[in-house]
Design an enzyme around this catalytic site. Structure first.
Site, mmCIF file in Angstrom:
data_model
loop_
_atom_site.group_PDB
_atom_site.id
_atom_site.type_symbol
_atom_site.label_atom_id
_atom_site.label_comp_id
_atom_site.label_asym_id
_atom_site.label_seq_id
_atom_site.Cartn_x
_atom_site.Cartn_y
_atom_site.Cartn_z
ATOM 1 N N HIS A 184 5.943 -67.121 -28.090
ATOM 2 C CA HIS A 184 5.900 -67.058 -26.629
ATOM 3 C C HIS A 184 5.996 -65.610 -26.139
ATOM 4 O O HIS A 184 5.348 -65.237 -25.151
ATOM 5 C CB HIS A 184 6.989 -67.914 -25.981
ATOM 6 N N HIS B 142 1.636 -66.680 -17.678
ATOM 7 C CA HIS B 142 1.066 -67.646 -18.628
ATOM 8 C C HIS B 142 -0.380 -67.988 -18.258
ATOM 9 O O HIS B 142 -1.194 -68.291 -19.125
ATOM 10 C CB HIS B 142 1.930 -68.910 -18.698
ATOM 11 N N HIS C 176 8.954 -58.484 -19.983
ATOM 12 C CA HIS C 176 7.977 -58.191 -18.930
ATOM 13 C C HIS C 176 8.071 -56.762 -18.391
ATOM 14 O O HIS C 176 7.062 -56.129 -18.139
ATOM 15 C CB HIS C 176 8.139 -59.173 -17.769
ATOM 16 N N ASP D 61 3.353 -63.824 -23.659
ATOM 17 C CA ASP D 61 3.703 -63.048 -22.464
ATOM 18 C C ASP D 61 3.082 -61.644 -22.528
ATOM 19 O O ASP D 61 2.554 -61.151 -21.530
ATOM 20 C CB ASP D 61 5.233 -62.885 -22.356
#
Ligand SMILES: [Zn+2]
Length: 298
Positions: A243, A79, A270, A247
């Protein structure tokens, strides 16, 4: 985005708590000269080397991005990296007194505020950028990420779909500008599936979770608060997918340069994001002509 490299004008500090381990940490951002890149430094582990904010420093990508080597690591940088990408900051030393970045409110907001407090300034040395010239694709277990050439800047699009685990389905996309990042992405908070939170807690993670800094998504698609399990008040109706885009922006910034491409993600997280970053990074670095201010075409 700016044609010049950026840093901050003055040192700034923030004190907070990490989301996963729940330990207190002080974060200090320091200006750096052009060409330095972003680096993390652990103040509690004296004499350990700075950790470059690059995919080559990747140590773990399960649920969060951990960078480092044998001597020192920094957990949960994504973040912060999204804030640096969104504000176009190239050069910074990030000092930490513990292993985990502070959670703030679970989004990039505190990092944006901190960078602004330090005053983002241009350094009059051309910014590095990388224009993708060929399609790239990575996939794993039904998730995929595709990057296509687009010389005008960075476009990120995302489709959120948890399959059988939740009925929540959302799509979001944007052309990344500083203003667009601040308004549309920077305050979107982290979340996880309600069915996964127990597993986290069993692993001893999520100790810094509060009612405000994250939320859970139930099987039926409803968002609830993580502690009291009340209906969550979302900042955007589609806060979850925003969000995921935040990311993705942070993870892709681990290539160490501004990216010009269109990137489409479906169910990516991720681990797949950093695989794309690794592919991009190796394309950039096998090209010997990449120098400051030079665009690389591959
Ligand atoms: Zn996140």
């Amino acid at each position: 985005m700016s044609q010049w490299q950026r840093t901050i004008k003055r040192e700034v500090e923030y004190h907070g708590t990490g989301l996963f381990r729940g330990r207190e940490v002080t974060l200090r951002l320091k200006p750096q000269p052009p060409g330095s890149g972003i680096r993390f430094q652990r103040l509690d582990l004296e004499g350990t080397p700075p950790i470059p904010a690059l995919v080559t420093s990747l140590k773990d990508n399960r649920r969060r991005i951990t960078l480092g080597g044998a001597e020192a690591e920094v957990e949960g940088v994504e973040h912060f990296m999204a804030a640096a990408a969104g504000l176009g900051v190239d050069n910074l030393l990030v000092e930490l007194t513990d292993s985990e970045m502070p959670a703030g409110d679970g989004s990039s907001r505190v990092f944006v505020e901190l960078l602004r407090e330090g005053e983002v300034v241009e350094q009059l040395v051309p910014k590095k950028s990388f224009s993708l010239k060929q399609p790239l694709a990575v996939e794993e277990e039904g998730a995929s990420l595709v990057a296509l050439p687009y010389g005008d800047g960075l476009v990120l699009s995302f489709r959120l779909d948890f399959g059988k685990m939740s009925s929540l389905r959302q799509s979001f996309g944007l052309f990344v500008t500083e203003e667009g990042f601040i308004k549309e992405l920077s305050v979107a908070r982290t979340f996880c599936l309600a069915s996964q939170i127990e597993e986290f807690q069993r692993l001893g993670l999520g100790r810094g979770v509060t009612e405000e800094n994250s939320f859970l998504v139930e099987e039926g698609g409803r968002a609830i608060t993580p502690v009291q399990r009340r209906p969550a008040h979302l900042r955007y109706a589609d806060e979850p997918v925003r969000h995921k885009v935040l990311d993705l922006l942070g993870d892709l910034y681990l290539i160490g340069t501004e990216l010009r491409a269109k990137v489409f993600g479906v169910k990516s997280g991720h681990s797949l994001n950093v695989r794309m970053a690794q592919r991009l990074y190796s394309l950039i670095n096998q090209e010997p002509s990449l120098r400051e201010g030079q665009e690389v075409r591959v």
